[in-house]
Each structure stands twice: as C-alpha cells, then as structure tokens.
Design a protein around this motif. Structure first.
Motif, PDB file in Angstrom:
ATOM      1  N   TYR A   1      -8.553   1.568  -9.342  1.00 31.92           N
ATOM      2  CA  TYR A   1      -8.332   1.674  -7.898  1.00 31.92           C
ATOM      3  C   TYR A   1      -6.908   1.237  -7.560  1.00 31.92           C
ATOM      4  N   GLY A   2      -6.420   1.708  -6.434  1.00 31.10           N
ATOM      5  CA  GLY A   2      -5.090   1.310  -5.987  1.00 31.10           C
ATOM      6  C   GLY A   2      -5.062   1.132  -4.482  1.00 31.10           C
ATOM      7  N   LEU A   3      -4.211   0.233  -4.018  1.00 28.17           N
ATOM      8  CA  LEU A   3      -4.124  -0.103  -2.595  1.00 28.17           C
ATOM      9  C   LEU A   3      -3.415   1.011  -1.828  1.00 28.17           C
ATOM     10  N   VAL A   4      -4.074   1.519  -0.773  1.00 31.24           N
ATOM     11  CA  VAL A   4      -3.503   2.607   0.025  1.00 31.24           C
ATOM     12  C   VAL A   4      -3.772   2.375   1.508  1.00 31.24           C
ATOM     13  N   LEU A   5      -2.951   3.004   2.338  1.00 35.33           N
ATOM     14  CA  LEU A   5      -3.204   3.153   3.764  1.00 35.33           C
ATOM     15  C   LEU A   5      -3.447   4.627   4.024  1.00 35.33           C
ATOM     16  N   LEU A   6      -4.621   4.949   4.576  1.00 35.75           N
ATOM     17  CA  LEU A   6      -4.992   6.335   4.883  1.00 35.75           C
ATOM     18  C   LEU A   6      -4.827   6.592   6.374  1.00 35.75           C
TER      19      LEU A   6
ATOM     20  N   PRO B   1       0.806  -1.216   0.000  1.00 35.46           N
ATOM     21  CA  PRO B   1       0.000   0.000   0.000  1.00 35.46           C
ATOM     22  C   PRO B   1       0.840   1.268   0.000  1.00 35.46           C
ATOM     23  N   LEU B   2       0.334   2.302  -0.657  1.00 36.30           N
ATOM     24  CA  LEU B   2       0.879   3.649  -0.495  1.00 36.30           C
ATOM     25  C   LEU B   2       0.501   4.169   0.885  1.00 36.30           C
ATOM     26  N   LEU B   3       1.228   5.165   1.354  1.00 31.41           N
ATOM     27  CA  LEU B   3       0.908   5.832   2.608  1.00 31.41           C
ATOM     28  C   LEU B   3       0.377   7.222   2.277  1.00 31.41           C
ATOM     29  N   LEU B   4      -0.908   7.448   2.563  1.00 31.97           N
ATOM     30  CA  LEU B   4      -1.558   8.735   2.332  1.00 31.97           C
ATOM     31  C   LEU B   4      -2.016   9.314   3.658  1.00 31.97           C
ATOM     32  N   THR B   5      -2.000  10.638   3.764  1.00 36.37           N
ATOM     33  CA  THR B   5      -2.484  11.294   4.982  1.00 36.37           C
ATOM     34  C   THR B   5      -3.608  12.272   4.647  1.00 36.37           C
ATOM     35  N   TYR B   6      -4.483  12.472   5.609  1.00 38.87           N
ATOM     36  CA  TYR B   6      -5.523  13.498   5.500  1.00 38.87           C
ATOM     37  C   TYR B   6      -5.744  14.083   6.879  1.00 38.87           C
TER      38      TYR B   6
END
Length: 434
Positions: free
Chosen positions: A245-250, A152-157
């Motif tokens: 779609y793509g696998l991510v960690l939010l 997974p990518l690492l995304l922040t919000y």
C-alpha cells in the motif's frame, strides 16, 4: 490493518493510523509543513524551511548529509527521535482522512488513505509521465530506511457529479464535525483535516471506489518508488502486507477540478544568447515585452496555434515558435499518437534538447522548476537559460494515459498539491495492525 470491503478491479483505499505532529510540541503546524519534496526550490527554499522550525518536515523528506546513505539514515534517526520525544504521534485508531485546501475561489477536497498498489497493466492507476531512475532509487532508499510514507501522492478520479452518497457524501458529512487540525500555510492556503473511522462511512467509500480508476496527477516518482518497495518484499501482494500500500490523496475532479500548470526547465550550461543563436532556421524567435505576465500571455497566444516556448535569463523574454516541420519529422518519434507528438514537452526534449542544443537530460545540466519566477531568477544568477512552457490541458493528459502513453517526465504540474507534514504513514505501525 483493516482489509474489509470489496476486492474489485478498481481502487482500494484502506484506513491507517496517521502519524501527525503533536501541536503542543511545535511552534505551529504551518511552520513544520512543506511543499512536496520536488517542489522545494533548493537551496534557498530548503534553508528557509529548515529555519522556520527545528521540526520542519524537510528534515525527513530532504535530509542533508555528505552521502545519500548518510542522508537516509539521518532521516530515519530523526523520525525515531521525534517519535520518542512526542513531537510526532500516531492517531489512536486507523482512519481515512478528509482533507480540504482553500485559497480564495480555489477549493479542493479529497480523501487520504493507504491505496492498494497496482501495476500499470492493471489499468487501475494511470501514470502519464516517465520517471528518472536515479530519483526513484533515491526515494526508495529513503522510504526503505525510514519505513514510512512521508508525503501523499495526488491522484484524481472522475466521480458521479450528481450522486449524493458514496465518497462525496462521506466528505460532506465530515465537514459538519470539528476538524483534527486547521492551519494556513505560507502560500495562503487554509488546510483542514478530519478523520473518518465510522464503519458505514468506510464501507461507502470502499463501494464507491471499487470500480474506479485514477490518474496520477502528482507523484510519479513516488508511485514508482512504492511499486519498487512492494516488489522487494515477499508477500507484498498479500492484502495484509503493508508494503503493498502507499499513501495517497484522492480527488474527485468532477466536483473539484484541479489546476494544471507547467514545469519549467533551467538549462545551467547554456547562456541565452547561445540558445537563441542555435535556433536559426529551426524556429521563429522574437523578443517580446515584459513584465512576466505579459510575456506569458504572448506564450499562451502562440501555444494556441502550435509549439511555443519562452526563453529567459538575460533580462529579456524570447518567444520561440513555428518550428520547422521537416526538423520535427526527423527528430520526433512517429510511433506515438499525434497528440503526444504535438506536446511542447515532446518537442522540447526530442528536438531542442537532444538535437538543437544537445544537452544531456541529467541533473547536472537540467533542473525542473515549478515556480516561474524562480526559474528566471536562477537562470539570471547562473548565466543559464530558463525554458518556460505553457500548461497542457487535463483532457489531453487523461486521454494519453488511458491509451497507455506516457508523456516526457515533468510535463505537467497539477494542483493545489497537498501540504507535506499534515499526515504521514508508518509502515511499521501498519504491520502491527495486520
């Protein structure tokens, strides 16, 4: 594929059938995991992980063969064999996954899912670094051949820190249940994973994220890879098309702030003495005392007042700061915001690498290393120069991203990064759900 929920100009995270190791078929979960592919220090780190367990995930994310095509086909064959042998198996139903990492006082929790891909112009997912086309092409070939999102990518919000419901509420409720897996990896981080399948919980997450934007904290090349593969497939913008779609960690950084670290450069063909000699009249250069923590402290002090770098590789530390202003005005682009012009990575690439040292920015000449000690060791081993950088503040990264301004590639390292190998996504399985 479940595509219910609001369609808005925000994040859309949907459930998928997670592909996970079958615990009984491997020595241990910790022995089959890995850091993200670009963090593995090759070749030492790669060999260490390969020897940890015959089913270590590096055999998928960093396959070894004579040619790139052979590597990608080898990874696909390995993935298919592990599925056939029952080493890997899909979860019985689509889910989002609550993921926790903890080490000492560091605690990070977020949600893993399949994120609907959006273009930079949409302003939903904000990149902040440039990418290397050859790396994107290689990762795209790997994902295309395996038909899988392997890490997974690492995304922040930024969520609402005082809100009790939404995604935060789903995460808190998951903590009261038994996790799908627990393991502690070699770096000392304890990992736990829970599945979220309840329709009400999924709706809470969908409603909460529908109006939010995210910053790519780690995984710019993987995000660019996702977009390339989406654009290759007809109908990928259809909500039922899995390549969309793509696998991510939010991660909600209002609750779980990330750590920001530097990514250092190893200049393979440039000995330290030549690097220092070339800086005469361009920067101030001083030898500073070690050991490493003290030298990094001196770098932090200097970086507080301007551009500063630490050179290593000859058994000593050389602090480089106070660049000549006239030199900066000649070498740094002026069509970008002042905050971009002042970045250490900007000055390193535009002034030092391009103008002073004249080193091409390609893998033959420059390696990017997250681990400080590893950068120094490799510089000493190869007779090169390690250029150590001080971290950029997260608020600077986020503000530049909001302005649509990308930083030089490999400018930052956000963490902790998710362990690779705990959960993967098969595009083939998602196609079957559409």
């Amino acid at each position: 594929m479940n595509t219910t929920g609001p369609v808005d100009k925000g994040l859309r995270l949907i459930p998928f059938r997670g592909l996970r190791y079958v615990r009984e078929r491997v020595g241990s979960l910790s022995a089959v995991t890995s850091p993200p592919y670009d963090v593995v220090v090759r070749p030492d780190g790669l060999h260490h992980l390969e020897s940890a367990d015959p089913y270590n995930i590096v055999r998928l994310i960093l396959p070894q063969a004579a040619t790139p095509e052979d590597r990608h086909h080898q990874a696909a064959a390995t993935l298919e064999r592990w599925l056939t042998e029952g080493v890997l198996a899909p979860d019985p139903e689509p889910a989002l996954y609550v993921y926790e990492q903890r080490r000492g006082e560091v605690l990070q929790r977020g949600v893993i899912g399949a994120l609907a891909l959006s273009s930079p112009a949409d302003g939903i997912v904000l990149p902040h670094e440039d990418v290397m086309p050859d790396v994107v092409a290689d990762r795209a070939a790997l994902l295309r051949t395996t038909a899988a999102n392997l890490e997974p990518l690492l995304l922040t919000y930024r969520g609402d820190p005082d809100a009790a419901g939404g995604t935060a509420g789903v995460v808190e409720r998951a903590l009261g249940r038994a996790p799908l897996l627990t393991t502690t990896t070699e770096d000392g981080f304890a990992h736990r994973l829970w599945s979220v399948t309840d329709s009400a919980d999924l709706a809470h997450i969908a409603d909460d994220l529908a109006h939010r934007q995210a910053l790519i904290a780690d995984g710019h090349h993987r995000w660019a890879t996702y977009l390339r593969l989406r654009d290759e497939h007809a109908g990928a913008r259809d909500p039922a098309e899995p390549w969309g779609y793509g696998l991510v960690l939010l991660i909600d950084t209002a609750r779980y702030p990330l750590q920001v670290r530097s990514i250092h450069r190893l200049l393979r063909g440039l000995p330290v003495d030549r690097a220092v000699d070339a800086l005469t009249d361009a920067f101030r250069v001083r030898t500073v005392e070690g050991p490493l923590p003290e030298a990094l402290g001196a770098l932090a002090d200097a970086a507080g007042t301007g551009n500063a770098f630490l050179l290593a590789g000859d058994g000593r530390f050389h602090l480089v700061d106070r660049p000549d202003e006239e030199l900066l005005s000649r070498t740094v682009r002026t069509d970008r915001p002042a905050a971009w012009q002042r970045l250490d990575a900007t000055v390193l690439h535009a002034t030092l690498l391009d103008h002073v040292w004249r080193i091409p920015d390609d893998p033959e000449h420059i390696s990017y290393l997250h681990d400080t000690e590893a950068a120094i060791v490799q510089a000493e081993r190869t007779g090169g120069t390690a250029v150590l950088l001080h971290p950029v503040r997260e608020d600077v990264v986020r503000e530049l991203a909001r302005q649509g301004v990308t930083m030089p590639r490999k400018s930052t390292s956000f963490g902790p990064k998710p362990a690779t190998g705990l959960v993967m996504r098969s595009v083939t399985l998602d196609r079957g759900l559409s």
